[in-house]
Design a protein around this motif. Structure first.
Motif, mmCIF file in Angstrom:
data_model
loop_
_atom_site.group_PDB
_atom_site.id
_atom_site.type_symbol
_atom_site.label_atom_id
_atom_site.label_comp_id
_atom_site.label_asym_id
_atom_site.label_seq_id
_atom_site.Cartn_x
_atom_site.Cartn_y
_atom_site.Cartn_z
ATOM 1 N N ALA A 1 5.382 -15.245 -1.031
ATOM 2 C CA ALA A 1 4.171 -14.989 -0.250
ATOM 3 C C ALA A 1 4.344 -13.768 0.648
ATOM 4 O O ALA A 1 3.455 -12.917 0.746
ATOM 5 N N GLU A 2 5.509 -13.665 1.303
ATOM 6 C CA GLU A 2 5.754 -12.521 2.187
ATOM 7 C C GLU A 2 5.851 -11.221 1.390
ATOM 8 O O GLU A 2 5.340 -10.177 1.816
ATOM 9 N N GLY A 3 6.511 -11.277 0.241
ATOM 10 C CA GLY A 3 6.656 -10.069 -0.569
ATOM 11 C C GLY A 3 5.328 -9.553 -1.073
ATOM 12 O O GLY A 3 5.040 -8.348 -1.012
ATOM 13 N N LEU A 4 4.478 -10.458 -1.569
ATOM 14 C CA LEU A 4 3.158 -10.043 -2.043
ATOM 15 C C LEU A 4 2.294 -9.561 -0.888
ATOM 16 O O LEU A 4 1.574 -8.563 -1.001
ATOM 17 N N GLY A 5 2.373 -10.248 0.242
ATOM 18 C CA GLY A 5 1.584 -9.832 1.396
ATOM 19 C C GLY A 5 1.985 -8.466 1.912
ATOM 20 O O GLY A 5 1.144 -7.677 2.350
ATOM 21 N N ALA A 6 3.299 -8.159 1.856
ATOM 22 C CA ALA A 6 3.783 -6.883 2.379
ATOM 23 C C ALA A 6 3.486 -5.715 1.446
ATOM 24 O O ALA A 6 3.282 -4.587 1.899
ATOM 25 N N THR A 7 3.484 -5.962 0.133
ATOM 26 C CA THR A 7 3.331 -4.855 -0.823
ATOM 27 C C THR A 7 1.966 -4.807 -1.490
ATOM 28 O O THR A 7 1.650 -3.822 -2.163
ATOM 29 N N GLY A 8 1.163 -5.862 -1.337
ATOM 30 C CA GLY A 8 -0.111 -5.917 -2.051
ATOM 31 C C GLY A 8 -1.004 -4.729 -1.773
ATOM 32 O O GLY A 8 -1.572 -4.120 -2.689
ATOM 33 N N ARG A 9 -1.120 -4.372 -0.483
ATOM 34 C CA ARG A 9 -1.988 -3.257 -0.121
ATOM 35 C C ARG A 9 -1.445 -1.936 -0.661
ATOM 36 O O ARG A 9 -2.202 -1.084 -1.146
ATOM 37 N N VAL A 10 -0.116 -1.775 -0.596
ATOM 38 C CA VAL A 10 0.498 -0.539 -1.085
ATOM 39 C C VAL A 10 0.334 -0.421 -2.598
ATOM 40 O O VAL A 10 -0.036 0.636 -3.124
ATOM 41 N N ILE A 11 0.621 -1.522 -3.315
ATOM 42 C CA ILE A 11 0.509 -1.492 -4.771
ATOM 43 C C ILE A 11 -0.936 -1.251 -5.197
ATOM 44 O O ILE A 11 -1.208 -0.489 -6.135
ATOM 45 N N THR A 12 -1.885 -1.878 -4.499
ATOM 46 C CA THR A 12 -3.293 -1.666 -4.826
ATOM 47 C C THR A 12 -3.694 -0.213 -4.613
ATOM 48 O O THR A 12 -4.379 0.394 -5.451
ATOM 49 N N SER A 13 -3.273 0.361 -3.489
ATOM 50 C CA SER A 13 -3.592 1.767 -3.218
ATOM 51 C C SER A 13 -2.957 2.676 -4.262
ATOM 52 O O SER A 13 -3.592 3.615 -4.764
ATOM 53 N N ALA A 14 -1.685 2.391 -4.594
ATOM 54 C CA ALA A 14 -0.994 3.204 -5.598
ATOM 55 C C ALA A 14 -1.691 3.107 -6.948
ATOM 56 O O ALA A 14 -1.854 4.110 -7.656
ATOM 57 N N ALA A 15 -2.111 1.893 -7.305
ATOM 58 C CA ALA A 15 -2.794 1.713 -8.587
ATOM 59 C C ALA A 15 -4.140 2.427 -8.603
ATOM 60 O O ALA A 15 -4.520 3.033 -9.608
ATOM 61 N N LEU A 16 -4.874 2.357 -7.491
ATOM 62 C CA LEU A 16 -6.156 3.056 -7.414
ATOM 63 C C LEU A 16 -5.972 4.556 -7.617
ATOM 64 O O LEU A 16 -6.773 5.213 -8.292
ATOM 65 N N ILE A 17 -4.907 5.093 -7.033
ATOM 66 C CA ILE A 17 -4.628 6.522 -7.192
ATOM 67 C C ILE A 17 -4.308 6.838 -8.646
ATOM 68 O O ILE A 17 -4.824 7.805 -9.227
ATOM 69 N N MET A 18 -3.449 6.011 -9.250
ATOM 70 C CA MET A 18 -3.078 6.236 -10.645
ATOM 71 C C MET A 18 -4.303 6.126 -11.552
ATOM 72 O O MET A 18 -4.505 6.947 -12.460
ATOM 73 N N VAL A 19 -5.124 5.114 -11.323
ATOM 74 C CA VAL A 19 -6.342 4.941 -12.122
ATOM 75 C C VAL A 19 -7.277 6.130 -11.933
ATOM 76 O O VAL A 19 -7.897 6.616 -12.889
ATOM 77 N N ALA A 20 -7.374 6.627 -10.691
ATOM 78 C CA ALA A 20 -8.239 7.780 -10.422
ATOM 79 C C ALA A 20 -7.760 9.009 -11.182
ATOM 80 O O ALA A 20 -8.562 9.749 -11.772
ATOM 81 N N VAL A 21 -6.449 9.236 -11.179
ATOM 82 C CA VAL A 21 -5.894 10.398 -11.881
ATOM 83 C C VAL A 21 -6.177 10.301 -13.377
ATOM 84 O O VAL A 21 -6.615 11.266 -14.017
ATOM 85 N N PHE A 22 -5.938 9.113 -13.952
ATOM 86 C CA PHE A 22 -6.135 8.955 -15.393
ATOM 87 C C PHE A 22 -7.619 8.964 -15.764
ATOM 88 O O PHE A 22 -8.007 9.524 -16.794
#
Length: 740
Positions: free
Chosen positions: A637-658
Motif C-alpha cells: 500500500a505504501e509503495g503504490l501510494g508513494a509511486t502511483g502519482r509519479v508512474i501515472t505522470s511518467a506514463a502520461l508523458i510517454m503516451v503523449a510522446v507516442f
C-alpha cells in the motif's frame, strides 16, 4: 551499487556547473560534428541466405545498371485529356527523356513507348530510369531530382508526372520535428500538473533534450563506420525522449520529497541518486537488453535499430544520474520557484493514490479477478491480428507515391506496384531463341495469379535470365506471397529459379523473423528476469514481473487488432482508405490495414523494456517500505501510494510522446504510435495500479523469498539505499502467514 551512485550524485551536486558545462559542450560538439561531416545512412536490407537475396545478388551479374536496391526509379505519366500518343505530347515526352539522360548518375532511360510501357487506355505511361551507382544515394532524393528534371516539358504539354516509390520499407524518410514538439509541449503540461512549478517542470525537459542531442550526435557519426537506417534517428528520438523525461521525473519526485522532510540539498541529492538512481540504472538496463536482443532476429535493419535505439537509452540513463543531480545541486531549494497558479498541489504525498492503494490492498482477490477479466477482454482481439505487407496504397493521398500507386493500378493492374523478379540460372549459355528461354516464360505464365510476364532478359555470359512478373494482386494482398511460393515451386529441368522483388524480400524476412522470434522473446524475458533478480534478490518477483509485461503486450496487440485489423479506428487516426475500398461510405470509414510482419517483434522489444521501467520504480518503493517494517500488505500500500502519482505522470508523458507520432502521415509510424501508447496506458494503470499490487498482497512474504543457496551466490547489487532500508533477511515463509 547504491553507495557508488550516491557518491557520484553527491559529487555532481557539488560540482554542478562543471557537469552542466560538460554536457552542454558535448551536445554542442556532437551536433556540430554531424553538421560538418553529415549523417550518412545505409539501409541494408540484405537477408543472408534467403532466396530473395540470392535473386538480388544474381541481378547484379551482367544485366546492366540499375538492379541494385534503389537503383531503378519509375516516373508515372498521366494525361486526362487525349492520349500520350498524340504528337505534341509524344514530343514533350521525348524532350523529357533527353533531360533525364543529362542528369548525373543516370545510366539508362527506357521510353514509355516500348512493349508494356503504356497502358491500354493510352493515358498512363511509365518511364524507367536506371542509375549508375546507388552508393550513398538516397532513393527518395533520386526520385525528386529526376521528377524535377522531367517535369517542365511534360507539365507544359498537360502531362502529370509523379515518381513511384523507389525504396524499401527501410528507406522511409520520416521527417521529425512537429511530432517531437507536440510531445514536449504535452509533457511540459503534465509536469506542471505534477510539480506545480515551472522550474521543476523544465528540468526533465532540459535533460531529455540534452540526452537526445548527444545520442543523435553519436548515432550520426556512427553512420560513417556502421550501417545506420534512415528511420533509426526518429525511433531513437521517440524512445529516448520518453525514457529521458520519465527517469528525470522519478528522480525529481524523490528529491523534492526529501527537501520537504528537511534534508539538506547535497545530502538530498546523494540519497536520491543512491536509491532512486539505482532504479533508473536497472530500468534502463532492461530497456537496453530488450532492444539489443533484436540483433538475434537475423534481419540487418532490426539489428541496427535495436543497438542504435539502445544508444539513446544509455544517454538518458547517464544524463539522469549525472546532469540531473548537477542541476539539483545548482538550483537547491529554487527547484520550487515560479509556482504556477492552478497547477500542482502543495502536498507531495499523493493522497489519492494512497487511498487507492489501501483499497486495493484490502480486497486483493476481487481486484485480481476484475483486472484479469478486463485484460483478457483487451487481449482477445489480438488473435485476429492480420499481418502483411504495407504498400503505398495505404499512404497519404496527398503524397506523390500514393498518386503513382493509384495511376499504376488503374493503368497496369494492382500487380504493377509490386512486380515479382524471377532470376533463372541455366546450365549452359543461351540466347533469346533457345527453347529453354521460352519454356521458362511459358511455365511462369501458367502459374495461378500471374497477370503478365515480360520477355526474359539474358545477362552478358548467357547463363542467367531475368524475368519481371506482374501478379493479379496488390503487394499488400496475401495472395501475392502465394504467387511467389508457386513460382519457387516450379520444377524446370536444367533451370534453377530464384525469386526476388519487394514482396518476395519481405516474405523471406518475415519467415526468418518468425523463425527466430521464440529465441528473441526467450532471451529478453530471461535476461530481464535475471536483472530483476540481481536488483531485488527475489526470484518470484522477477518471474512475476516478466509475466506481467507479457500481459501488457497482449493488451497492446489487442488494441492494434481492433484499430487496424478490424478497422474500427483506421480513419480516426487519419489514415486514407486504399483505392480498392473507395466507393462505399462505411468502407471508407472502417477499413482494415495490414501490419508489417516485423512490427510485433519490434514492439515486443520496445514495450517489454519500457514496461519493466514502471515495475522497477514500483518494486523499489515497495521493497524500501518492506525493509523498514516487514509488513507485506502495508508495504504494498505504501509503495503504490508513494509511486502511483509519479508512474501515472511518467506514463502520461510517454503516451503523449507516442500519440503525437500518430499525427504523422506514414501508416507504419501510426502503427507504432498506437501500439506503444496503448501498451503504456494499460501497463501504468491497470497492471501497475491494480494487478501487480493485488498479486503482491496475495503472495505475502513469498514476494521476497530467496533460497539460501541462491542468496549466497548472487552478487549484492541491491538498488535501495543502505541508510534508508536496513537490509533484513527474508526466511522461507510460513504458508499460514503469506496473506499477511
Amino acid at each position: 551499487m547504491s553507495a557508488l551512485l550516491g557518491r557520484l550524485g553527491g559529487w555532481c551536486a557539488r560540482h554542478g556547473r562543471i557537469v552542466l558545462a560538460l554536457w552542454v559542450l558535448l551536445a554542442g560538439l556532437l551536433t556540430g560534428a554531424t553538421l560538418v561531416w553529415g549523417r550518412p545512412v545505409n539501409n541494408n536490407v540484405a537477408i543472408p541466405g534467403s532466396d530473395a537475396q540470392i535473386a538480388h545478388d544474381l541481378m547484379r551479374e551482367g544485366f546492366g545498371p540499375g538492379y541494385d536496391v534503389g537503383g531503378t526509379v519509375q516516373l508515372v505519366l498521366y494525361t486526362a485529356d487525349g492520349t500520350l500518343l498524340e504528337k505534341p505530347r509524344k514530343k514533350a515526352v521525348e524532350k523529357a527523356l533527353d533531360e533525364l539522360r543529362r542528369v548525373p548518375n543516370v545510366a539508362k532511360v527506357e521510353t514509355p513507348y516500348r512493349m508494356g510501357g503504356i497502358a491500354a487506355n493510352m493515358q498512363i505511361g511509365m518511364i524507367v530510369v536506371r542509375l549508375g551507382s546507388v552508393e550513398g544515394v538516397s532513393p527518395t532524393e533520386s526520385a525528386r531530382q529526376l521528377t524535377a528534371a522531367a517535369s517542365p516539358p511534360l507539365t507544359e504539354a498537360g502531362i502529370e508526372v509523379v515518381p513511384a516509390n523507389p525504396g524499401t520499407p527501410a528507406d522511409k524518410e520520416i521527417k521529425s520535428g512537429t511530432s517531437e514538439i507536440i510531445g514536449l509541449l504535452i509533457a511540459l503540461l503534465v509536469l506542471l500538473f505534477a510539480f506545480g512549478t515551472l522550474v521543476a517542470a523544465l528540468i526533465p525537459i532540459f535533460t531529455a533534450v540534452i540526452s537526445i542531442g548527444v545520442g543523435l550526435g553519436v548515432i550520426g557519426l556512427l553512420g560513417h563506420v556502421a550501417d545506420v537506417p534512415s528511420t533509426a534517428p526518429v525511433i531513437a528520438t521517440m524512445i529516448g525522449l520518453g525514457v529521458g523525461i520519465d527517469y528525470a521525473l522519478f528522480l525529481l519526485s524523490r528529491y523534492r520529497r526529501l527537501l520537504a522532510e528537511g534534508v539538506p540539498v547535497v545530502e538530498a541529492v546523494r540519497q536520491t541518486i543512491s536509491s532512486s538512481g539505482g532504479a533508473v540504472v536497472f530500468a534502463g538496463g532492461t530497456v537496453i537488453i530488450a532492444l539489443s536482443a533484436l540483433m538475434l532476429a537475423g534481419f540487418p535493419v532490426l539489428t541496427a535499430l535495436g543497438w542504435i535505439t539502445g544508444i539513446s537509452v544509455v544517454c538518458a540513463v547517464l544524463t539522469s544520474i549525472t546532469l540531473v543531480p548537477a542541476l539539483l545541486g545548482i538550483l537547491g531549494h529554487r527547484i520550487n520557484a515560479l509556482r504556477m497558479p492552478f497547477f500542482g498541489r502543495s502536498g507531495t504525498d499523493g493522497s489519492g493514490w494512497a487511498r487507492l492503494s489501501d483499497w486495493v490492498a484490502g480486497r486483493p482477490w476481487r481486484v485480481l479477478l476484475i483486472t484479469t477479466a478486463v485484460l483478457a477482454a483487451l487481449t482477445v482481439p489480438a488473435a485476429g491480428l492480420k499481418l502483411g505487407s504495407l504498400d503505398d496504397g495505404y499512404g497519404d493521398k496527398n503524397t506523390p507515391y500514393r498518386r503513382a500507386y493509384e495511376l499504376l493500378e488503374a493503368g497496369f493492374g494492382p500487380g504493377a506496384n509490386g512486380p515479382i523478379i524471377v532470376v533463372a540460372k541455366v546450365g549452359e549459355q543461351v540466347d533469346e531463341d533457345d527453347k529453354i528461354v521460352s519454356t521458362v516464360k511459358r511455365r511462369i505464365e501458367r502459374v495461378d495469379g500471374v497477370s503478365y510476364v515480360m520477355d526474359p532478359q539474358i545477362n552478358e555470359n548467357g547463363r542467367s535470365l531475368l524475368i519481371q512478373v506482374l501478379p493479379d494482386y496488390a503487394p499488400s494482398d496475401a495472395r501475392t506471397i502465394d504467387v511467389v511460393k508457386a513460382i519457387r515451386a516450379l520444377d524446370i529441368p536444367g533451370v534453377e529459379l530464384h525469386v526476388g522483388g519487394k514482396v518476395a524480400g519481405l516474405a523471406d524476412a518475415s519467415d526468418q523473423i518468425v523463425e527466430r522470434t521464440p529465441i528473441v522473446v526467450g532471451v529478453v524475458v530471461l535476461l530481464s528476469a535475471l536483472l530483476l533478480l540481481l536488483a531485488f534478490r527475489a526470484p518470484i518477483i522477477a518471474l512475476k514481473a516478466a509475466v506481467m509485461n507479457l500481459v501488457s503486450l497482449g493488451a497492446a496487440f489487442g488494441t492494434l487488432a481492433v484499430v487496424f485489423s478490424v478497422g474500427l479506428g483506421s480513419s480516426l487516426i487519419g489514415m486514407d482508405p486504399p483505392p480498392s475500398v473507395e466507393g462505399a461510405y462505411l468502407e471508407t470509414l472502417f477499413f482494415t490495414v495490414p501490419i508489417e510482419r516485423y512490427v510485433p517483434l519490434m514492439l515486443f522489444a520496445v514495450l517489454f523494456g519500457l514496461s519493466m521501467d514502471y515495475e522497477v520504480f514500483l518494486l523499489t518503493s515497495v521493497r524500501q517500505a518492506y525493509a523498514r517494517h516487514g509488513d507485506n500488505r502495508r508495504s504494498v500500500a505504501e509503495g503504490l501510494g508513494a509511486t502511483g502519482r509519479v508512474i501515472t505522470s511518467a506514463a502520461l508523458i510517454m503516451v503523449a510522446v507516442f500519440t503525437a507520432f500518430i499525427a504523422y502521415p506514414d501508416p507504419l509510424v501510426k502503427v507504432f504510435g498506437v501500439g506503444l501508447a496503448a501498451a503504456i496506458a494499460v501497463d501504468a494503470t491497470i497492471i501497475r495500479g491494480f494487478l501487480v499490487p493485488s498479486t503482491m498482497v496475495l503472495l505475502g512474504r513469498w514476494n521476497w523469498w530467496i533460497p539460501r543457496w541462491l542468496d549466497r551466490i548472487l552478487p549484492n547489487l541491491a538498488i535501495e539505499g543502505a541508510e534508508e532500508t536496513a537490509e533484513r533477511p527474508v526466511r522461507e515463509p510460513d504458508l499460514a502467514a503469506t496473506a499477511r
